[in-house]
Design a protein around this motif. Structure first.
Motif, PDB file in Angstrom:
ATOM      1  N   HIS A  41       0.834  -1.211   0.000  1.00  0.00           N
ATOM      2  CA  HIS A  41       0.000   0.000   0.000  1.00  0.00           C
ATOM      3  C   HIS A  41       0.867   1.258   0.000  1.00  0.00           C
ATOM      4  CE1 HIS A  41      -3.591   2.351   0.483  1.00  0.00           C
ATOM      5  NE2 HIS A  41      -3.119   2.909   1.581  1.00  0.00           N
ATOM      6  N   ILE A  45       0.939   4.369  -2.764  1.00  0.00           N
ATOM      7  CA  ILE A  45       0.840   5.791  -2.434  1.00  0.00           C
ATOM      8  C   ILE A  45       2.045   6.536  -2.994  1.00  0.00           C
ATOM      9  CG2 ILE A  45       0.939   7.452  -0.527  1.00  0.00           C
ATOM     10  CD1 ILE A  45      -0.936   5.592   1.008  1.00  0.00           C
ATOM     11  N   ASP A  88      -5.158   0.192   8.885  1.00  0.00           N
ATOM     12  CA  ASP A  88      -4.756   1.597   8.875  1.00  0.00           C
ATOM     13  C   ASP A  88      -3.247   1.666   8.734  1.00  0.00           C
ATOM     14  OD1 ASP A  88      -7.378   2.493   9.305  1.00  0.00           O
ATOM     15  OD2 ASP A  88      -7.162   2.271  11.470  1.00  0.00           O
ATOM     16  N   ASN A 103      -1.960   9.572   6.814  1.00  0.00           N
ATOM     17  CA  ASN A 103      -2.783   8.470   7.322  1.00  0.00           C
ATOM     18  C   ASN A 103      -3.537   7.887   6.140  1.00  0.00           C
ATOM     19  OD1 ASN A 103      -2.110   9.101  10.017  1.00  0.00           O
ATOM     20  ND2 ASN A 103      -3.665  10.682  10.035  1.00  0.00           N
ATOM     21  N   SER A 104      -3.617   6.580   6.092  1.00  0.00           N
ATOM     22  CA  SER A 104      -4.299   5.932   4.983  1.00  0.00           C
ATOM     23  C   SER A 104      -4.919   4.629   5.468  1.00  0.00           C
ATOM     24  CB  SER A 104      -3.301   5.655   3.852  1.00  0.00           C
ATOM     25  OG  SER A 104      -3.969   5.162   2.727  1.00  0.00           O
ATOM     26  N   SER A 105      -5.763   4.056   4.625  1.00  0.00           N
ATOM     27  CA  SER A 105      -6.347   2.758   4.947  1.00  0.00           C
ATOM     28  C   SER A 105      -6.356   1.889   3.694  1.00  0.00           C
ATOM     29  CB  SER A 105      -7.761   2.914   5.506  1.00  0.00           C
ATOM     30  OG  SER A 105      -8.605   3.467   4.538  1.00  0.00           O
ATOM     31  N   TYR A 106      -6.369   0.603   3.920  1.00  0.00           N
ATOM     32  CA  TYR A 106      -6.380  -0.370   2.828  1.00  0.00           C
ATOM     33  C   TYR A 106      -6.999  -1.645   3.349  1.00  0.00           C
ATOM     34  CZ  TYR A 106      -2.221  -2.010   5.269  1.00  0.00           C
ATOM     35  OH  TYR A 106      -1.354  -2.469   6.229  1.00  0.00           O
ATOM     36  N   SER A 117      -5.977  -1.514  -2.476  1.00  0.00           N
ATOM     37  CA  SER A 117      -5.854  -0.072  -2.266  1.00  0.00           C
ATOM     38  C   SER A 117      -6.859   0.625  -3.173  1.00  0.00           C
ATOM     39  CB  SER A 117      -4.441   0.413  -2.610  1.00  0.00           C
ATOM     40  OG  SER A 117      -3.482  -0.261  -1.839  1.00  0.00           O
ATOM     41  N   VAL A 121      -8.545   6.543  -2.087  1.00  0.00           N
ATOM     42  CA  VAL A 121      -7.670   6.642  -0.910  1.00  0.00           C
ATOM     43  C   VAL A 121      -6.284   7.140  -1.319  1.00  0.00           C
ATOM     44  CG1 VAL A 121      -6.505   5.293   0.892  1.00  0.00           C
ATOM     45  CG2 VAL A 121      -8.921   4.913   0.406  1.00  0.00           C
ATOM     46  N   THR A 122      -5.748   6.625  -2.416  1.00  0.00           N
ATOM     47  CA  THR A 122      -4.424   7.088  -2.860  1.00  0.00           C
ATOM     48  C   THR A 122      -4.494   8.535  -3.355  1.00  0.00           C
ATOM     49  OG1 THR A 122      -4.740   6.065  -5.031  1.00  0.00           O
ATOM     50  CG2 THR A 122      -3.536   4.788  -3.390  1.00  0.00           C
ATOM     51  N   GLN A 124      -6.524  10.792  -2.190  1.00  0.00           N
ATOM     52  CA  GLN A 124      -6.611  11.598  -0.971  1.00  0.00           C
ATOM     53  C   GLN A 124      -5.242  11.737  -0.327  1.00  0.00           C
ATOM     54  OE1 GLN A 124      -9.401  13.246   0.237  1.00  0.00           O
ATOM     55  NE2 GLN A 124      -7.854  14.224   1.508  1.00  0.00           N
ATOM     56  N   ALA A 125      -4.429  10.701  -0.379  1.00  0.00           N
ATOM     57  CA  ALA A 125      -3.075  10.769   0.174  1.00  0.00           C
ATOM     58  C   ALA A 125      -2.232  11.809  -0.567  1.00  0.00           C
ATOM     59  CB  ALA A 125      -2.402   9.398   0.110  1.00  0.00           C
TER      60      ALA A 125
END
Length: 136
Positions: A41, A45, A88, A103-106, A117, A121-122, A124-125
């Protein structure tokens, strides 16, 4: 009266919360799976960051990552019939001598150890990274 009702309902609440959760061994195993998948993950990113026209990817230095099982989301996924683990991830980067924390989640599929992923989410990162660079 409310206090008395709460005390009487406590055994039912605690039995329900224990029966609908994960046991200690599962949590340890799931945390290990999250940790094993965290590198994949983080690389996704980094790829998203390096594809941004606003970021000079050669200035990004990975300092550290910390991963853990997101207990609540994983239990909710299990209740819905999914076997996916939600994890997380906290990533510490250094960019142009500035400390950047994301901070991220997968998700992880325990059956085949695939890391999932989400594109949102990526993206947003990347946005969070750019904002943190501008603010610092």
């Amino acid at each position: 009266m409310k206090k008395y009702l709460f005390i009487l309902s406590f055994p039912f609440i605690s039995v329900y919360s224990l029966s609908s959760g994960l046991d200690k061994n599962e949590i340890q195993d799931f945390n290990k799976q999250c940790l094993d998948a965290s590198t994949n993950h983080e690389r996704r990113i980094f790829d998203a960051l390096s594809n941004s026209e606003y970021i000079n990817w050669s200035k990004i230095k990975l300092i550290d990552t910390v991963s853990r099982l997101n207990y609540t989301d994983t239990v909710l996924e299990k209740k819905e019939g999914s076997d996916l683990l939600t994890c997380d991830l906290v990533i510490n980067y250094q960019y142009d001598d500035k400390d950047i924390v994301l901070n991220s989640s997968y998700q992880v599929s325990p059956k085949n150890n695939h890391t999932i992923s989400r594109v949102a989410v990526t993206e947003q990162a990347v946005t969070d990274f750019i904002v943190r660079v501008m603010v610092n």
